[in-house]
Design a protein around this motif. Structure first.
Motif, PDB file in Angstrom:
ATOM      1  N   TYR A  32       0.801  -1.227   0.000  1.00  0.00           N
ATOM      2  CA  TYR A  32       0.000   0.000   0.000  1.00  0.00           C
ATOM      3  C   TYR A  32       0.832   1.275   0.000  1.00  0.00           C
ATOM      4  CZ  TYR A  32      -3.798  -3.165   1.057  1.00  0.00           C
ATOM      5  OH  TYR A  32      -4.699  -4.186   0.990  1.00  0.00           O
ATOM      6  N   VAL A  33       2.056   1.181   0.495  1.00  0.00           N
ATOM      7  CA  VAL A  33       2.881   2.383   0.652  1.00  0.00           C
ATOM      8  C   VAL A  33       4.274   2.113   0.082  1.00  0.00           C
ATOM      9  CG1 VAL A  33       3.840   4.004   2.330  1.00  0.00           C
ATOM     10  CG2 VAL A  33       1.596   3.013   2.731  1.00  0.00           C
ATOM     11  N   ASP A  34       4.768   3.055  -0.663  1.00  0.00           N
ATOM     12  CA  ASP A  34       6.122   2.966  -1.218  1.00  0.00           C
ATOM     13  C   ASP A  34       7.129   2.999  -0.064  1.00  0.00           C
ATOM     14  OD1 ASP A  34       8.568   3.328  -2.458  1.00  0.00           O
ATOM     15  OD2 ASP A  34       7.884   4.939  -3.767  1.00  0.00           O
ATOM     16  N   PRO A  35       8.045   2.022   0.009  1.00  0.00           N
ATOM     17  CA  PRO A  35       8.995   1.993   1.128  1.00  0.00           C
ATOM     18  C   PRO A  35       9.849   3.263   1.230  1.00  0.00           C
ATOM     19  CG  PRO A  35       9.613   0.392  -0.555  1.00  0.00           C
ATOM     20  CD  PRO A  35       8.274   0.929  -0.927  1.00  0.00           C
ATOM     21  N   ILE A  36      10.103   3.907   0.115  1.00  0.00           N
ATOM     22  CA  ILE A  36      10.905   5.143   0.149  1.00  0.00           C
ATOM     23  C   ILE A  36      10.188   6.236   0.928  1.00  0.00           C
ATOM     24  CG2 ILE A  36      11.866   6.981  -1.306  1.00  0.00           C
ATOM     25  CD1 ILE A  36      12.348   4.734  -3.417  1.00  0.00           C
ATOM     26  N   SER A  37       8.853   6.261   0.825  1.00  0.00           N
ATOM     27  CA  SER A  37       8.088   7.291   1.538  1.00  0.00           C
ATOM     28  C   SER A  37       8.105   7.072   3.049  1.00  0.00           C
ATOM     29  CB  SER A  37       6.648   7.335   1.038  1.00  0.00           C
ATOM     30  OG  SER A  37       5.941   6.176   1.445  1.00  0.00           O
ATOM     31  N   LEU A  38       8.468   5.867   3.501  1.00  0.00           N
ATOM     32  CA  LEU A  38       8.520   5.571   4.936  1.00  0.00           C
ATOM     33  C   LEU A  38       9.938   5.646   5.502  1.00  0.00           C
ATOM     34  CD1 LEU A  38       6.001   2.597   5.091  1.00  0.00           C
ATOM     35  CD2 LEU A  38       5.636   4.941   5.866  1.00  0.00           C
ATOM     36  N   LYS A  39      10.906   5.868   4.654  1.00  0.00           N
ATOM     37  CA  LYS A  39      12.292   5.920   5.116  1.00  0.00           C
ATOM     38  C   LYS A  39      12.472   7.065   6.112  1.00  0.00           C
ATOM     39  CE  LYS A  39      17.021   6.178   3.688  1.00  0.00           C
ATOM     40  NZ  LYS A  39      17.993   5.797   2.755  1.00  0.00           N
ATOM     41  N   GLY A  40      12.994   6.725   7.282  1.00  0.00           N
ATOM     42  CA  GLY A  40      13.237   7.720   8.321  1.00  0.00           C
ATOM     43  C   GLY A  40      11.997   8.163   9.068  1.00  0.00           C
ATOM     44  N   LYS A  41      10.846   7.605   8.746  1.00  0.00           N
ATOM     45  CA  LYS A  41       9.587   7.988   9.402  1.00  0.00           C
ATOM     46  C   LYS A  41       9.445   7.262  10.738  1.00  0.00           C
ATOM     47  CE  LYS A  41       8.226  10.472   5.904  1.00  0.00           C
ATOM     48  NZ  LYS A  41       8.076  11.902   5.949  1.00  0.00           N
ATOM     49  N   ARG A  42       8.693   7.848  11.639  1.00  0.00           N
ATOM     50  CA  ARG A  42       8.521   7.297  12.993  1.00  0.00           C
ATOM     51  C   ARG A  42       7.352   6.326  13.024  1.00  0.00           C
ATOM     52  NH1 ARG A  42       6.784   9.488  18.450  1.00  0.00           N
ATOM     53  NH2 ARG A  42       8.297   8.506  19.854  1.00  0.00           N
ATOM     54  N   ASP A  47      16.422   3.049   9.260  1.00  0.00           N
ATOM     55  CA  ASP A  47      16.621   4.473   9.528  1.00  0.00           C
ATOM     56  C   ASP A  47      15.451   5.108  10.262  1.00  0.00           C
ATOM     57  OD1 ASP A  47      19.068   4.382   8.119  1.00  0.00           O
ATOM     58  OD2 ASP A  47      18.005   4.642   6.213  1.00  0.00           O
ATOM     59  N   SER A  48      14.460   4.316  10.595  1.00  0.00           N
ATOM     60  CA  SER A  48      13.253   4.845  11.234  1.00  0.00           C
ATOM     61  C   SER A  48      13.238   4.566  12.731  1.00  0.00           C
ATOM     62  CB  SER A  48      12.009   4.197  10.611  1.00  0.00           C
ATOM     63  OG  SER A  48      11.884   4.552   9.260  1.00  0.00           O
ATOM     64  N   PRO A  49      12.875   5.574  13.535  1.00  0.00           N
ATOM     65  CA  PRO A  49      12.666   5.294  14.958  1.00  0.00           C
ATOM     66  C   PRO A  49      11.363   4.507  15.136  1.00  0.00           C
ATOM     67  CG  PRO A  49      12.409   7.646  14.489  1.00  0.00           C
ATOM     68  CD  PRO A  49      12.746   6.978  13.204  1.00  0.00           C
ATOM     69  N   ILE A  50      11.430   3.456  15.932  1.00  0.00           N
ATOM     70  CA  ILE A  50      10.280   2.577  16.135  1.00  0.00           C
ATOM     71  C   ILE A  50      10.016   2.451  17.635  1.00  0.00           C
ATOM     72  CG2 ILE A  50       9.365   0.256  15.788  1.00  0.00           C
ATOM     73  CD1 ILE A  50      11.336   0.098  13.351  1.00  0.00           C
ATOM     74  N   VAL A  51       8.745   2.657  18.012  1.00  0.00           N
ATOM     75  CA  VAL A  51       8.321   2.509  19.398  1.00  0.00           C
ATOM     76  C   VAL A  51       7.348   1.342  19.464  1.00  0.00           C
ATOM     77  CG1 VAL A  51       7.140   3.600  21.350  1.00  0.00           C
ATOM     78  CG2 VAL A  51       8.571   4.984  19.818  1.00  0.00           C
TER      79      VAL A  51
END
Length: 197
Positions: A17-27, A48-52
């Motif tokens: 559903y979502v392009d992985p590039i658009s999620l790069k570095g996203k929380r 590269d993304s912070p994950i909680v």
């Protein structure tokens, strides 16, 4: 769960559903992360993304933290939820929130409370992923009872039917326990109604 199974589901259900590039570095928020299976996969998918990851169980979070140390991931943190219908304080906002095999285990009142709260934590343009939740009106309920047609019965009849005919349900088990185990799944209509009300 087998990490290959979790990985395949998350890749298909997120990257479909979502392009992985658009999620790069996203929380990311991994809500109901349990022992961290989905969190570890997210960390590998998006290094590269912070994950909680948040969960209700101290024991599950101990396992998740141990996994994180074992793999050497530095982009992950875990938080304990104070109770089933509340979120930890000061979570901040997120670009993506994942409920992987979680929504069906929330009681109806918890869904009504938590889904809008999670929705409010999304940044503009953020995405809420509901993954591996059984469809409420599927003809076969394979998650909890493994019985056909139970999804079409009213609660009282479904409860009686499950106690008599399912080998996976104890004769003295409560309806509340079956709901917590995920007997009712979820529907798109229910989720939309909760989020839009």
């Amino acid at each position: 769960e087998d990490p290959r199974y979790v990985k395949a589901c998350l890749e298909k259900d997120i990257l479909g559903y979502v392009d992985p590039i658009s999620l790069k570095g996203k929380r990311f928020l991994d809500f109901g992360c349990g022992g961290g299976a989905s969190t570890m996969i997210l960390s590998r998918m998006f290094p590269d993304s912070p994950i909680v990851g948040i969960d209700l169980s101290d024991r599950s979070l101990e396992i998740a933290r141990s996994r994180c140390v074992h793999f050497g991931y530095r982009n992950v943190e875990f938080r304990l939820s104070p109770c089933p219908d509340r979120l930890p304080e000061n979570l901040g906002t997120f670009d993506a929130i994942l409920l992987s095999a979680v929504l069906e285990h929330l009681l109806p009142g918890e869904r009504q409370t938590l889904l809008p709260r999670l929705w409010k934590l999304l940044n503009p343009g953020g995405v809420l992923f509901l993954d591996q939740t059984p469809l409420r009106f599927f003809p076969f309920e394979g998650h909890t009872t493994r019985l056909p047609l139970i999804n079409y019965l009213p609660d009282r009849a479904a409860y009686a039917y499950s106690r008599v005919f399912s080998r996976r349900v104890q004769s003295n088990e409560s309806w509340q326990s079956l709901l917590r185990r995920g007997i009712r799944g979820a529907s798109v209509r229910e989720i939309r109604r909760i989020l839009l009300s």
